[in-house]
Design a protein around this motif. Structure first.
Motif, PDB file in Angstrom:
ATOM      1  N   SER A 189       0.857  -1.184   0.000  1.00  0.00           N
ATOM      2  CA  SER A 189       0.000   0.000   0.000  1.00  0.00           C
ATOM      3  C   SER A 189       0.895   1.236   0.000  1.00  0.00           C
ATOM      4  N   ARG A 190       0.331   2.377  -0.337  1.00  0.00           N
ATOM      5  CA  ARG A 190       1.149   3.585  -0.408  1.00  0.00           C
ATOM      6  C   ARG A 190       1.772   3.922   0.937  1.00  0.00           C
ATOM      7  N   ARG A 191       1.010   3.760   2.009  1.00  0.00           N
ATOM      8  CA  ARG A 191       1.542   4.082   3.333  1.00  0.00           C
ATOM      9  C   ARG A 191       2.679   3.133   3.707  1.00  0.00           C
ATOM     10  N   LEU A 192       2.457   1.829   3.504  1.00  0.00           N
ATOM     11  CA  LEU A 192       3.495   0.864   3.873  1.00  0.00           C
ATOM     12  C   LEU A 192       4.716   1.014   2.978  1.00  0.00           C
ATOM     13  N   ALA A 193       4.518   1.290   1.706  1.00  0.00           N
ATOM     14  CA  ALA A 193       5.645   1.458   0.784  1.00  0.00           C
ATOM     15  C   ALA A 193       6.504   2.651   1.215  1.00  0.00           C
ATOM     16  N   ALA A 194       5.858   3.744   1.614  1.00  0.00           N
ATOM     17  CA  ALA A 194       6.606   4.910   2.081  1.00  0.00           C
ATOM     18  C   ALA A 194       7.378   4.596   3.354  1.00  0.00           C
ATOM     19  N   GLN A 195       6.747   3.842   4.240  1.00  0.00           N
ATOM     20  CA  GLN A 195       7.404   3.467   5.500  1.00  0.00           C
ATOM     21  C   GLN A 195       8.615   2.571   5.239  1.00  0.00           C
ATOM     22  N   LEU A 196       8.445   1.557   4.390  1.00  0.00           N
ATOM     23  CA  LEU A 196       9.549   0.642   4.100  1.00  0.00           C
ATOM     24  C   LEU A 196      10.677   1.359   3.356  1.00  0.00           C
ATOM     25  N   GLY A 197      10.307   2.300   2.503  1.00  0.00           N
ATOM     26  CA  GLY A 197      11.307   3.007   1.704  1.00  0.00           C
ATOM     27  C   GLY A 197      12.228   3.904   2.513  1.00  0.00           C
ATOM     28  N   ARG A 198      11.870   4.185   3.776  1.00  0.00           N
ATOM     29  CA  ARG A 198      12.713   5.037   4.610  1.00  0.00           C
ATOM     30  C   ARG A 198      13.861   4.280   5.263  1.00  0.00           C
ATOM     31  N   SER A 199      13.886   2.956   5.085  1.00  0.00           N
ATOM     32  CA  SER A 199      14.959   2.152   5.685  1.00  0.00           C
ATOM     33  C   SER A 199      15.532   1.189   4.659  1.00  0.00           C
ATOM     34  N   ARG A 204      14.629  -9.880   7.391  1.00  0.00           N
ATOM     35  CA  ARG A 204      14.115 -10.367   8.681  1.00  0.00           C
ATOM     36  C   ARG A 204      12.879  -9.577   9.103  1.00  0.00           C
ATOM     37  N   ALA A 205      12.874  -8.288   8.824  1.00  0.00           N
ATOM     38  CA  ALA A 205      11.695  -7.482   9.144  1.00  0.00           C
ATOM     39  C   ALA A 205      10.548  -7.784   8.185  1.00  0.00           C
ATOM     40  N   LEU A 206      10.887  -8.042   6.926  1.00  0.00           N
ATOM     41  CA  LEU A 206       9.863  -8.274   5.916  1.00  0.00           C
ATOM     42  C   LEU A 206       9.140  -9.607   6.099  1.00  0.00           C
ATOM     43  N   VAL A 207       9.838 -10.603   6.631  1.00  0.00           N
ATOM     44  CA  VAL A 207       9.244 -11.937   6.708  1.00  0.00           C
ATOM     45  C   VAL A 207       8.001 -11.946   7.582  1.00  0.00           C
ATOM     46  N   GLY A 208       7.885 -11.007   8.509  1.00  0.00           N
ATOM     47  CA  GLY A 208       6.738 -10.972   9.411  1.00  0.00           C
ATOM     48  C   GLY A 208       5.519 -10.271   8.853  1.00  0.00           C
ATOM     49  N   LEU A 209       5.602  -9.697   7.654  1.00  0.00           N
ATOM     50  CA  LEU A 209       4.458  -9.020   7.047  1.00  0.00           C
ATOM     51  C   LEU A 209       3.499 -10.030   6.412  1.00  0.00           C
ATOM     52  N   LEU A 247      -6.261  -9.722  -8.188  1.00  0.00           N
ATOM     53  CA  LEU A 247      -6.555 -10.022  -6.793  1.00  0.00           C
ATOM     54  C   LEU A 247      -5.395  -9.608  -5.897  1.00  0.00           C
ATOM     55  N   ILE A 248      -4.175  -9.858  -6.341  1.00  0.00           N
ATOM     56  CA  ILE A 248      -3.007  -9.448  -5.559  1.00  0.00           C
ATOM     57  C   ILE A 248      -3.049  -7.941  -5.321  1.00  0.00           C
ATOM     58  N   GLY A 249      -3.351  -7.185  -6.364  1.00  0.00           N
ATOM     59  CA  GLY A 249      -3.442  -5.734  -6.213  1.00  0.00           C
ATOM     60  C   GLY A 249      -4.508  -5.325  -5.223  1.00  0.00           C
ATOM     61  N   GLU A 250      -5.675  -5.956  -5.299  1.00  0.00           N
ATOM     62  CA  GLU A 250      -6.763  -5.620  -4.381  1.00  0.00           C
ATOM     63  C   GLU A 250      -6.399  -5.975  -2.943  1.00  0.00           C
ATOM     64  N   MET A 251      -5.744  -7.110  -2.747  1.00  0.00           N
ATOM     65  CA  MET A 251      -5.342  -7.515  -1.399  1.00  0.00           C
ATOM     66  C   MET A 251      -4.299  -6.559  -0.826  1.00  0.00           C
ATOM     67  N   ILE A 252      -3.381  -6.111  -1.662  1.00  0.00           N
ATOM     68  CA  ILE A 252      -2.343  -5.187  -1.201  1.00  0.00           C
ATOM     69  C   ILE A 252      -2.966  -3.861  -0.765  1.00  0.00           C
ATOM     70  N   VAL A 253      -3.858  -3.325  -1.579  1.00  0.00           N
ATOM     71  CA  VAL A 253      -4.480  -2.033  -1.269  1.00  0.00           C
ATOM     72  C   VAL A 253      -5.354  -2.133  -0.019  1.00  0.00           C
ATOM     73  N   GLY A 254      -5.986  -3.280   0.189  1.00  0.00           N
ATOM     74  CA  GLY A 254      -6.905  -3.429   1.312  1.00  0.00           C
ATOM     75  C   GLY A 254      -6.269  -3.847   2.615  1.00  0.00           C
ATOM     76  N   ASN A 255      -4.959  -4.048   2.648  1.00  0.00           N
ATOM     77  CA  ASN A 255      -4.288  -4.526   3.865  1.00  0.00           C
ATOM     78  C   ASN A 255      -3.001  -3.732   4.065  1.00  0.00           C
ATOM     79  N   GLU A 256      -2.927  -2.959   5.115  1.00  0.00           N
ATOM     80  CA  GLU A 256      -1.769  -2.097   5.355  1.00  0.00           C
ATOM     81  C   GLU A 256      -0.507  -2.861   5.718  1.00  0.00           C
ATOM     82  N   ARG A 257      -0.631  -4.176   5.947  1.00  0.00           N
ATOM     83  CA  ARG A 257       0.544  -5.001   6.262  1.00  0.00           C
ATOM     84  C   ARG A 257       0.912  -5.936   5.110  1.00  0.00           C
ATOM     85  N   ALA A 258       0.199  -5.832   4.003  1.00  0.00           N
ATOM     86  CA  ALA A 258       0.394  -6.789   2.909  1.00  0.00           C
ATOM     87  C   ALA A 258       1.484  -6.329   1.955  1.00  0.00           C
TER      88      ALA A 258
END
Length: 319
Positions: A189-199, A204-209, A247-258
Protein backbone atom coordinates in the motif's frame (compact mmCIF):
# COMPACT_ATOMS: atom_id res chain seq x y z
CA UNK A 1 9.24 -47.67 -42.26
CA UNK A 2 10.31 -48.03 -45.93
CA UNK A 3 9.21 -45.25 -48.29
CA UNK A 4 6.92 -47.51 -50.30
CA UNK A 5 5.25 -48.79 -47.12
CA UNK A 6 4.75 -45.20 -45.88
CA UNK A 7 3.23 -44.23 -49.20
CA UNK A 8 0.87 -47.22 -49.10
CA UNK A 9 -0.20 -46.41 -45.51
CA UNK A 10 -0.85 -42.79 -46.44
CA UNK A 11 -2.90 -43.87 -49.47
CA UNK A 12 -4.93 -46.30 -47.35
CA UNK A 13 -5.60 -43.75 -44.60
CA UNK A 14 -6.51 -41.03 -47.10
CA UNK A 15 -9.02 -43.31 -48.80
CA UNK A 16 -10.63 -44.97 -45.79
CA UNK A 17 -10.10 -42.92 -42.61
CA UNK A 18 -13.13 -40.84 -41.65
CA UNK A 19 -13.80 -38.26 -38.95
CA UNK A 20 -16.21 -40.64 -37.20
CA UNK A 21 -13.30 -43.06 -36.78
CA UNK A 22 -11.36 -40.39 -34.87
CA UNK A 23 -14.36 -39.64 -32.67
CA UNK A 24 -14.69 -43.36 -31.94
CA UNK A 25 -11.06 -43.59 -30.81
CA UNK A 26 -11.44 -40.59 -28.50
CA UNK A 27 -14.63 -42.07 -27.05
CA UNK A 28 -12.86 -45.37 -26.31
CA UNK A 29 -10.04 -43.51 -24.55
CA UNK A 30 -12.54 -41.51 -22.52
CA UNK A 31 -14.80 -44.38 -21.43
CA UNK A 32 -12.42 -47.35 -21.50
CA UNK A 33 -15.28 -49.69 -22.38
CA UNK A 34 -16.82 -50.63 -25.72
CA UNK A 35 -20.17 -51.15 -24.02
CA UNK A 36 -20.22 -47.57 -22.69
CA UNK A 37 -18.98 -46.24 -26.04
CA UNK A 38 -21.82 -48.07 -27.81
CA UNK A 39 -24.29 -46.43 -25.41
CA UNK A 40 -22.80 -42.98 -25.96
CA UNK A 41 -22.78 -43.34 -29.75
CA UNK A 42 -26.24 -44.94 -29.94
CA UNK A 43 -24.81 -48.08 -31.53
CA UNK A 44 -24.38 -51.75 -30.65
CA UNK A 45 -21.29 -53.24 -29.01
CA UNK A 46 -20.66 -55.63 -31.95
CA UNK A 47 -20.73 -52.68 -34.35
CA UNK A 48 -18.25 -50.75 -32.19
CA UNK A 49 -16.04 -53.84 -31.86
CA UNK A 50 -16.04 -54.32 -35.62
CA UNK A 51 -15.27 -50.65 -36.21
CA UNK A 52 -12.27 -50.80 -33.85
CA UNK A 53 -11.02 -53.98 -35.52
CA UNK A 54 -11.31 -52.23 -38.89
CA UNK A 55 -9.32 -49.27 -37.57
CA UNK A 56 -6.59 -51.50 -36.12
CA UNK A 57 -6.31 -53.26 -39.46
CA UNK A 58 -6.18 -49.88 -41.17
CA UNK A 59 -3.33 -48.66 -38.95
CA UNK A 60 -1.59 -52.03 -38.97
CA UNK A 61 -1.41 -52.59 -35.22
CA UNK A 62 -3.24 -52.81 -31.90
CA UNK A 63 -4.54 -49.42 -30.72
CA UNK A 64 -5.90 -50.46 -27.29
CA UNK A 65 -4.90 -53.11 -24.77
CA UNK A 66 -7.85 -54.90 -23.19
CA UNK A 67 -7.83 -55.88 -19.50
CA UNK A 68 -10.24 -56.38 -16.60
CA UNK A 69 -9.65 -52.72 -15.71
CA UNK A 70 -10.80 -51.57 -19.14
CA UNK A 71 -9.08 -50.44 -22.32
CA UNK A 72 -5.87 -48.44 -22.40
CA UNK A 73 -4.14 -47.09 -25.51
CA UNK A 74 -0.98 -48.82 -26.73
CA UNK A 75 2.08 -46.85 -27.82
CA UNK A 76 0.65 -46.79 -31.36
CA UNK A 77 -2.74 -45.86 -29.97
CA UNK A 78 -1.30 -42.89 -28.11
CA UNK A 79 0.29 -41.62 -31.32
CA UNK A 80 -2.95 -41.98 -33.24
CA UNK A 81 -5.02 -40.43 -30.44
CA UNK A 82 -2.76 -37.37 -30.25
CA UNK A 83 -3.23 -36.71 -33.96
CA UNK A 84 -6.94 -37.53 -33.78
CA UNK A 85 -7.44 -34.98 -31.01
CA UNK A 86 -5.52 -32.36 -32.99
CA UNK A 87 -7.62 -33.00 -36.11
CA UNK A 88 -10.87 -32.74 -34.13
CA UNK A 89 -9.71 -29.45 -32.62
CA UNK A 90 -8.68 -28.20 -36.07
CA UNK A 91 -12.16 -29.01 -37.35
CA UNK A 92 -13.64 -27.01 -34.49
CA UNK A 93 -11.34 -24.11 -35.31
CA UNK A 94 -12.39 -24.33 -38.98
CA UNK A 95 -16.04 -23.95 -37.95
CA UNK A 96 -15.12 -21.00 -35.72
CA UNK A 97 -13.10 -19.40 -38.53
CA UNK A 98 -16.09 -19.78 -40.85
CA UNK A 99 -18.37 -18.13 -38.28
CA UNK A 100 -15.78 -15.39 -37.81
CA UNK A 101 -15.59 -14.78 -41.57
CA UNK A 102 -19.38 -14.71 -41.84
CA UNK A 103 -19.43 -12.01 -39.14
CA UNK A 104 -17.04 -9.87 -41.17
CA UNK A 105 -13.82 -10.74 -39.35
CA UNK A 106 -10.71 -12.17 -40.95
CA UNK A 107 -9.69 -14.90 -38.49
CA UNK A 108 -9.87 -16.14 -34.92
CA UNK A 109 -6.92 -16.90 -32.64
CA UNK A 110 -6.78 -19.04 -29.51
CA UNK A 111 -3.91 -17.69 -27.38
CA UNK A 112 -2.69 -19.23 -24.13
CA UNK A 113 -1.24 -16.76 -21.61
CA UNK A 114 0.40 -17.38 -18.25
CA UNK A 115 -0.34 -15.21 -15.20
CA UNK A 116 1.85 -12.13 -14.74
CA UNK A 117 1.95 -11.13 -18.39
CA UNK A 118 0.62 -7.55 -18.40
CA UNK A 119 -2.74 -7.00 -20.05
CA UNK A 120 -1.40 -3.80 -21.61
CA UNK A 121 1.14 -5.79 -23.62
CA UNK A 122 -1.35 -8.40 -24.81
CA UNK A 123 -3.97 -5.78 -25.65
CA UNK A 124 -1.50 -3.71 -27.68
CA UNK A 125 -0.33 -6.77 -29.62
CA UNK A 126 -3.92 -7.70 -30.49
CA UNK A 127 -4.76 -4.13 -31.51
CA UNK A 128 -1.67 -3.96 -33.74
CA UNK A 129 -2.30 -7.29 -35.47
CA UNK A 130 -3.46 -5.86 -38.77
CA UNK A 131 -4.55 -8.39 -41.40
CA UNK A 132 -3.39 -7.43 -44.89
CA UNK A 133 -6.91 -7.50 -46.31
CA UNK A 134 -8.11 -5.01 -43.72
CA UNK A 135 -10.37 -7.47 -41.87
CA UNK A 136 -10.72 -7.64 -38.12
CA UNK A 137 -9.24 -10.21 -35.77
CA UNK A 138 -11.10 -11.96 -32.95
CA UNK A 139 -9.26 -13.64 -30.09
CA UNK A 140 -10.00 -16.06 -27.26
CA UNK A 141 -7.58 -15.85 -24.32
CA UNK A 142 -6.91 -19.04 -22.31
CA UNK A 143 -5.12 -18.53 -18.98
CA UNK A 144 -2.97 -21.08 -17.17
CA UNK A 145 0.59 -22.07 -16.33
CA UNK A 146 3.08 -23.03 -19.04
CA UNK A 147 2.73 -26.70 -18.03
CA UNK A 148 -1.02 -26.46 -18.51
CA UNK A 149 -0.97 -24.51 -21.76
CA UNK A 150 1.73 -26.26 -23.79
CA UNK A 151 -0.12 -29.61 -24.03
CA UNK A 152 -3.08 -27.61 -25.39
CA UNK A 153 -0.75 -26.09 -27.97
CA UNK A 154 0.37 -29.55 -29.05
CA UNK A 155 -3.17 -30.91 -29.41
CA UNK A 156 -4.22 -27.80 -31.42
CA UNK A 157 -6.58 -26.43 -28.77
CA UNK A 158 -4.36 -23.32 -28.79
CA UNK A 159 -2.67 -21.58 -31.70
CA UNK A 160 0.06 -19.82 -29.69
CA UNK A 161 1.21 -19.67 -26.08
CA UNK A 162 2.87 -16.81 -24.20
CA UNK A 163 4.70 -18.52 -21.34
CA UNK A 164 8.01 -18.91 -19.55
CA UNK A 165 10.97 -20.62 -21.22
CA UNK A 166 12.54 -22.64 -18.41
CA UNK A 167 14.46 -25.89 -18.04
CA UNK A 168 11.41 -27.53 -16.45
CA UNK A 169 9.13 -26.83 -19.43
CA UNK A 170 8.71 -29.65 -21.96
CA UNK A 171 9.46 -28.10 -25.36
CA UNK A 172 9.03 -31.30 -27.38
CA UNK A 173 7.23 -30.56 -30.66
CA UNK A 174 7.14 -26.82 -29.96
CA UNK A 175 9.30 -23.89 -31.02
CA UNK A 176 9.87 -20.79 -28.91
CA UNK A 177 11.47 -17.39 -29.06
CA UNK A 178 12.38 -15.31 -26.02
CA UNK A 179 10.46 -12.03 -25.97
CA UNK A 180 11.83 -10.27 -22.87
CA UNK A 181 12.96 -10.73 -19.27
CA UNK A 182 11.13 -9.38 -16.25
CA UNK A 183 12.74 -7.57 -13.32
CA UNK A 184 11.40 -7.82 -9.77
CA UNK A 185 9.51 -5.20 -7.78
CA UNK A 186 8.06 -5.25 -4.28
CA UNK A 187 4.59 -3.73 -3.96
CA UNK A 188 2.62 -2.55 -0.93
CA UNK A 189 0.00 0.00 0.00
CA UNK A 190 1.15 3.59 -0.41
CA UNK A 191 1.54 4.08 3.33
CA UNK A 192 3.50 0.86 3.87
CA UNK A 193 5.64 1.46 0.78
CA UNK A 194 6.61 4.91 2.08
CA UNK A 195 7.40 3.47 5.50
CA UNK A 196 9.55 0.64 4.10
CA UNK A 197 11.31 3.01 1.70
CA UNK A 198 12.71 5.04 4.61
CA UNK A 199 14.96 2.15 5.68
CA UNK A 200 17.31 -0.34 4.07
CA UNK A 201 16.13 -3.68 2.78
CA UNK A 202 15.77 -6.01 5.81
CA UNK A 203 14.49 -9.49 4.98
CA UNK A 204 14.12 -10.37 8.68
CA UNK A 205 11.70 -7.48 9.14
CA UNK A 206 9.86 -8.27 5.92
CA UNK A 207 9.24 -11.94 6.71
CA UNK A 208 6.74 -10.97 9.41
CA UNK A 209 4.46 -9.02 7.05
CA UNK A 210 1.37 -10.41 5.30
CA UNK A 211 2.67 -11.88 2.04
CA UNK A 212 0.49 -12.35 -1.03
CA UNK A 213 2.22 -14.90 -3.27
CA UNK A 214 1.66 -17.22 -6.18
CA UNK A 215 1.02 -20.94 -5.84
CA UNK A 216 3.79 -23.31 -4.64
CA UNK A 217 6.13 -24.86 -7.23
CA UNK A 218 5.68 -22.00 -9.69
CA UNK A 219 8.64 -19.92 -10.95
CA UNK A 220 7.36 -16.77 -9.23
CA UNK A 221 6.96 -18.46 -5.84
CA UNK A 222 10.34 -20.16 -6.08
CA UNK A 223 12.06 -16.87 -6.92
CA UNK A 224 10.64 -15.16 -3.82
CA UNK A 225 11.67 -18.16 -1.69
CA UNK A 226 15.20 -17.95 -3.12
CA UNK A 227 15.49 -14.28 -2.10
CA UNK A 228 14.75 -15.15 1.54
CA UNK A 229 16.93 -18.26 1.51
CA UNK A 230 19.85 -16.24 0.12
CA UNK A 231 19.47 -13.96 3.17
CA UNK A 232 19.54 -16.99 5.47
CA UNK A 233 15.86 -16.75 6.37
CA UNK A 234 13.05 -19.25 5.91
CA UNK A 235 10.54 -18.00 3.31
CA UNK A 236 7.27 -16.56 4.66
CA UNK A 237 4.01 -18.45 4.67
CA UNK A 238 1.60 -16.39 2.54
CA UNK A 239 -1.76 -15.27 3.86
CA UNK A 240 -3.12 -15.55 0.31
CA UNK A 241 -1.94 -17.61 -2.67
CA UNK A 242 -3.19 -16.48 -6.07
CA UNK A 243 -2.35 -16.50 -9.78
CA UNK A 244 -4.44 -13.35 -10.28
CA UNK A 245 -2.48 -10.11 -10.43
CA UNK A 246 -5.79 -8.23 -10.06
CA UNK A 247 -6.55 -10.02 -6.79
CA UNK A 248 -3.01 -9.45 -5.56
CA UNK A 249 -3.44 -5.73 -6.21
CA UNK A 250 -6.76 -5.62 -4.38
CA UNK A 251 -5.34 -7.52 -1.40
CA UNK A 252 -2.34 -5.19 -1.20
CA UNK A 253 -4.48 -2.03 -1.27
CA UNK A 254 -6.91 -3.43 1.31
CA UNK A 255 -4.29 -4.53 3.87
CA UNK A 256 -1.77 -2.10 5.35
CA UNK A 257 0.54 -5.00 6.26
CA UNK A 258 0.39 -6.79 2.91
CA UNK A 259 3.32 -7.03 0.49
CA UNK A 260 4.18 -9.01 -2.61
CA UNK A 261 6.99 -9.34 -5.13
CA UNK A 262 5.89 -9.35 -8.76
CA UNK A 263 7.45 -8.63 -12.17
CA UNK A 264 8.14 -4.94 -12.75
CA UNK A 265 5.68 -4.62 -15.64
CA UNK A 266 2.94 -6.15 -13.51
CA UNK A 267 3.84 -3.83 -10.62
CA UNK A 268 3.57 -0.80 -12.90
CA UNK A 269 0.22 -2.00 -14.19
CA UNK A 270 -1.06 -2.44 -10.62
CA UNK A 271 0.10 1.07 -9.76
CA UNK A 272 -2.21 2.35 -12.51
CA UNK A 273 -5.14 0.01 -12.04
CA UNK A 274 -5.23 -0.85 -8.32
CA UNK A 275 -3.41 2.03 -6.64
CA UNK A 276 -0.56 0.03 -5.11
CA UNK A 277 2.88 1.56 -4.63
CA UNK A 278 6.30 0.20 -5.53
CA UNK A 279 8.76 -0.13 -2.65
CA UNK A 280 12.11 1.37 -3.76
CA UNK A 281 14.16 -1.76 -3.12
CA UNK A 282 16.53 -3.34 -5.61
CA UNK A 283 17.22 -7.07 -5.80
CA UNK A 284 18.21 -9.60 -8.45
CA UNK A 285 16.42 -12.71 -9.55
CA UNK A 286 16.65 -15.15 -12.44
CA UNK A 287 13.00 -15.58 -13.36
CA UNK A 288 12.71 -17.51 -16.66
CA UNK A 289 12.05 -15.16 -19.58
CA UNK A 290 8.70 -14.60 -21.25
CA UNK A 291 8.60 -16.47 -24.57
CA UNK A 292 6.24 -17.09 -27.46
CA UNK A 293 5.62 -20.79 -28.14
CA UNK A 294 4.31 -22.24 -31.40
CA UNK A 295 3.94 -25.71 -32.90
CA UNK A 296 6.56 -27.30 -35.10
CA UNK A 297 5.86 -29.56 -38.07
CA UNK A 298 3.44 -27.32 -39.94
CA UNK A 299 3.71 -23.74 -41.23
CA UNK A 300 1.94 -21.11 -39.11
CA UNK A 301 -1.16 -19.42 -40.44
CA UNK A 302 -0.61 -15.88 -41.75
CA UNK A 303 -2.67 -14.46 -38.87
CA UNK A 304 -0.40 -16.22 -36.36
CA UNK A 305 2.64 -14.69 -38.04
CA UNK A 306 1.04 -11.24 -37.92
CA UNK A 307 0.22 -11.57 -34.22
CA UNK A 308 3.73 -12.82 -33.45
CA UNK A 309 5.22 -9.84 -35.28
CA UNK A 310 2.96 -7.40 -33.42
CA UNK A 311 3.79 -9.00 -30.07
CA UNK A 312 7.50 -8.94 -30.86
CA UNK A 313 7.31 -5.27 -31.76
CA UNK A 314 5.46 -4.39 -28.55
CA UNK A 315 8.01 -6.25 -26.44
CA UNK A 316 10.93 -4.53 -28.13
CA UNK A 317 9.33 -1.11 -27.87
CA UNK A 318 7.85 -1.31 -24.42
CA UNK A 319 10.38 -3.17 -22.33
Amino acid sequence: MPANASAELLRRLSARLKMRHLILLLQIRQHGSLTRVAEQMASSQPAITNALAELESLFGGTLFDRSVRGMAPTALGKLVLARAEAMIHDLGHLVQDMETAAAGHVAHLHIGVIPFVPGRLLSAAIQHTLPQDGGRLTVTIHEGTSDQLLPQLRDHTLDLVIGRASATVDVQDVAFEVLYRQQARMIASRRLAAQLGRSKLDWRALVGLDWILGAPNTPMREQVADLFLAAGIAPPSPVVESYSSKLIGEMIVGNERAVSIVPADIAEELVRTAGVAIVPYSFEWTLPPIALFSRTGSPPRPIEQLFAAALRQQCQGGQ
